[in-house]
Design a protein around this motif. Structure first.
Motif, mmCIF file in Angstrom:
data_model
loop_
_atom_site.group_PDB
_atom_site.id
_atom_site.type_symbol
_atom_site.label_atom_id
_atom_site.label_comp_id
_atom_site.label_asym_id
_atom_site.label_seq_id
_atom_site.Cartn_x
_atom_site.Cartn_y
_atom_site.Cartn_z
ATOM 1 N N ARG A 134 -3.334 10.268 -7.991
ATOM 2 C CA ARG A 134 -3.318 11.212 -6.877
ATOM 3 C C ARG A 134 -4.625 11.989 -6.859
ATOM 4 O O ARG A 134 -4.679 13.188 -7.143
ATOM 5 C CB ARG A 134 -2.127 12.148 -7.001
ATOM 6 N N LYS A 136 -5.636 0.943 2.420
ATOM 7 C CA LYS A 136 -4.920 1.377 1.209
ATOM 8 C C LYS A 136 -5.053 2.892 1.020
ATOM 9 O O LYS A 136 -4.077 3.579 0.674
ATOM 10 C CB LYS A 136 -5.465 0.644 -0.010
ATOM 11 N N ASP A 147 -1.904 5.530 1.082
ATOM 12 C CA ASP A 147 -1.707 6.496 -0.007
ATOM 13 C C ASP A 147 -1.738 7.935 0.507
ATOM 14 O O ASP A 147 -0.980 8.797 0.049
ATOM 15 C CB ASP A 147 -2.787 6.306 -1.074
ATOM 16 N N SER A 194 2.074 -0.211 0.130
ATOM 17 C CA SER A 194 0.629 -0.199 -0.073
ATOM 18 C C SER A 194 0.113 -1.579 -0.449
ATOM 19 O O SER A 194 -0.914 -2.031 0.059
ATOM 20 C CB SER A 194 0.267 0.815 -1.169
#
Length: 599
Positions: free
Chosen positions: A2, A277, A281, A511
């Motif tokens: 993250r 991607k 995310d 994803s």
């Protein structure tokens, strides 16, 4: 990972975020340093003159202001705890100083602005606008960035209007609109608009057409190619001289620029899976700033637009090179026919020579726009399989194995098409020869009523030719279908292995699935090109070999002497029209031709 929380949680204080926000916007400045060898060569090969391009001083003032802007705000940020921004400003100061120096040197020698400056400043302006947009959504105000955006906007607008400053001789001549147009006009082909409007209103005539550029005329192209061909032939007189490499040498600058444009377009094309991607995310994580999503969306749009512009530029450039090469080969064959020696002419039929000028050139010209695909298709497949390996891990090996199975099939197909093309061209030569003989002796054919006999012979040759064409077309379509199905088979194999080999924690997430599907979809286009590429290039290779052998045939010796008194004197001469390897026709000949004449 993250990283969005780490990047955006504390106001862009992490190095990754600073690089994403500020470093990417300044990345095009590296091009000014990478292009120094190119600039140096231009400066060495051109003498300086007083004639500078239009708005020269305005360009230089804006570039100096960009240098001052980065120097002032870099000094203001120098006392900050994070020294990334001051270092970035220092790099920008050096880059803009380098830009000012080379801009001044090149402009006085070229009398126009080098295209690289237009491209770099256009990309700088777009990326700087994205950076300002990110700062705006983060409620951050950076006066230095805003001032740089305004200066880049002014410089880009000025570059779109800048044209070459013409001399007295050039202004009197009728130049093409392309030569007088700006860089932006050439990218979007705006210089063609007046011609299209005229054609929409009234039928176009020869008066509406523009003159050719100097480097596009038949005389310029053939003269340069002939000189390069002779140089290469003098180096290796015992070997057949290539007809392709001399053309590549006279057009090497254009071909290199087209290759770089295609390479950049392919790399930008495969940025979309990576950006997708990041966007997935970003959506899956909560409480993330809107600016990051907008930045990714803007970059995806810019990458698609950039790829489209570069690919269209490359396709248009290759089509133009095809026309140039057609001009060169047509002139070369015509001059060769006039200079062909009697011994070489005896080995060539009229139908074969006619097919060289009509059929072989057409096949080669048709293949030139596809030549860049020889390296582009393997490069795109390699990029796609690399991204699959990063996305799916070891499961991508199944897709690689499936792709490897296609190599023998394509190789055998190319070999079969090559052999069929060689046989077909021999039959075509024989058919054309027979047709010419019939037309030349039509009176005798009518007198003896041989029409049906000649018709049967020509129809038999045509039937053989059509049969070979049919076999090649059927095989090409079968291979085309197989190659078009390859992305589907690769997707099945890769997804099956990924699901079976992965654990519950590493399942087929959105994803992974959506990114892999995008890669498979992008893989479909290069694989569909394979069959057409093989057919076109194999036929072009056969035709190129035929023309190369013809242009390397023996020529008549060129001697010019002014004879005084007796024009020609033969003493103990041994004469033969078919070459040294054949027995002589006349031995120990003695002859005198009187009178003034030129040989």
């Amino acid at each position: 990972m993250r990283y969005q929380e780490q990047c955006f949680g504390d106001g862009f204080k992490e190095p990754y975020c600073l690089l994403f926000r500020d470093g990417i916007a300044a990345l095009p400045l590296l091009a000014f340093w990478l292009l120094i060898p190119v600039y140096t060569r231009i400066v060495r090969n051109n003498e300086p003159e007083l004639r500078a391009p239009k708005y020269f001083w305005a360009h230089l003032i804006f570039q100096v202001l960009l240098l001052v802007d980065n120097a002032v705000f870099g000094a203001l940020y120098f006392n900050q705890s994070d020294h990334f921004l001051p270092l970035l400003r220092f790099f920008q100061v050096l880059s803009y100083a380098n830009c000012c120096i080379w801009f001044s040197l090149l402009s006085k020698r070229r009398h126009s602005i080098h295209p690289s400056f237009c491209v770099i400043f256009l990309v700088l302006f777009v990326l700087k606008a994205v950076q300002v947009l990110i700062l705006a959504f983060e409620s951050t105000v950076d006066a230095g960035v805003i001032a740089e955006l305004i200066l880049l906007m002014a410089e880009t607008a000025l570059l779109s209007k800048s044209t070459k400053r013409l001399g007295e001789n050039e202004e009197k001549s009728k130049l093409t609109p392309e030569e007088k147009s700006s860089f932006v006009s050439r990218i979007f082909f705006w210089w063609l608009n007046p011609l299209l409007k005229s054609g929409a209103k009234n039928p176009l005539t020869n008066e509406n057409l523009h003159n050719l550029n100097q480097n596009a005329t038949s005389e310029w192209l053939y003269t340069r190619w002939r000189d390069e061909f002779r140089k290469e032939k003098e180096k290796n007189p015992a070997k057949e001289t290539s007809i392709v490499w001399p053309f590549i040498r006279i057009q090497k600058t254009t071909i290199i620029s087209l290759t770089l444009a295609r390479l950049t377009a392919d790399c930008v094309h495969y940025l979309n899976p990576i950006l997708l991607k990041q966007l997935i995310d970003y959506v899956s994580l909560h409480d993330q700033p809107l600016s990051f999503g907008i930045a990714i969306a803007c970059i995806m749009f810019l990458s698609a637009t950039t790829r489209s512009l570069l690919q269209n530029y490359q396709i248009a450039g290759m089509c133009r090179q095809a026309v140039y090469y057609q001009t060169v080969l047509s002139n070369a064959i015509l001059h060769k026919i006039l200079k062909l020696s009697p011994s070489a002419r005896s080995n060539r039929t009229a139908g074969e020579i006619l097919n060289h000028a009509a059929v072989d050139i057409e096949i080669i010209v048709h293949s030139i726009p596809y030549l860049q695909n020889m390296w582009s298709v393997p490069f795109q497949v390699t990029l796609a399989m690399t991204l699959l390996a990063i996305t799916l891990g070891w499961a991508a090996v199944a897709g690689v194995i499936i792709m490897i199975f296609y190599i023998p099939m394509n190789f055998l197909t190319a070999k079969f098409i090559k052999l069929s093309q060689q046989k077909q061209m021999k039959i075509k030569d024989e058919r054309t020869k027979l047709s010419n003989e019939m037309l030349n002796g039509i009176k005798v054919v009518k007198l003896y009523a041989w029409e049906e006999s000649f018709e049967d012979q020509i129809n038999r040759l045509r039937a053989k030719e059509v049969k070979m064409l049919r076999n090649v077309c059927i095989l090409s379509r079968i291979v085309d279908v197989a190659n078009a199905a390859s992305p589907f088979l690769v997707a099945i194999g890769s997804f099956t292995c990924y699901v079976l080999l992965s654990s519950d924690e590493n399942g087929l997430t959105p994803s992974v699935a959506f990114v892999a599907l995008v890669i498979f979809n992008q893989l479909r286009q290069p694989m569909r090109m394979v069959a057409n590429l093989i057919t076109t290039l194999v036929q072009a290779r056969v035709s190129n070999k035929r023309i190369r052998q013809f242009l390397n045939e023996e020529e008549m010796e060129k001697k010019t002497e002014v004879a005084l008194g007796n024009a020609i004197v033969f003493k103990n001469a041994t004469l033969n029209w078919k070459g040294i390897e054949h027995p002589p026709v006349l031995r120990d000949t003695y002859s005198i031709l009187s009178g003034d004449m030129r040989l």
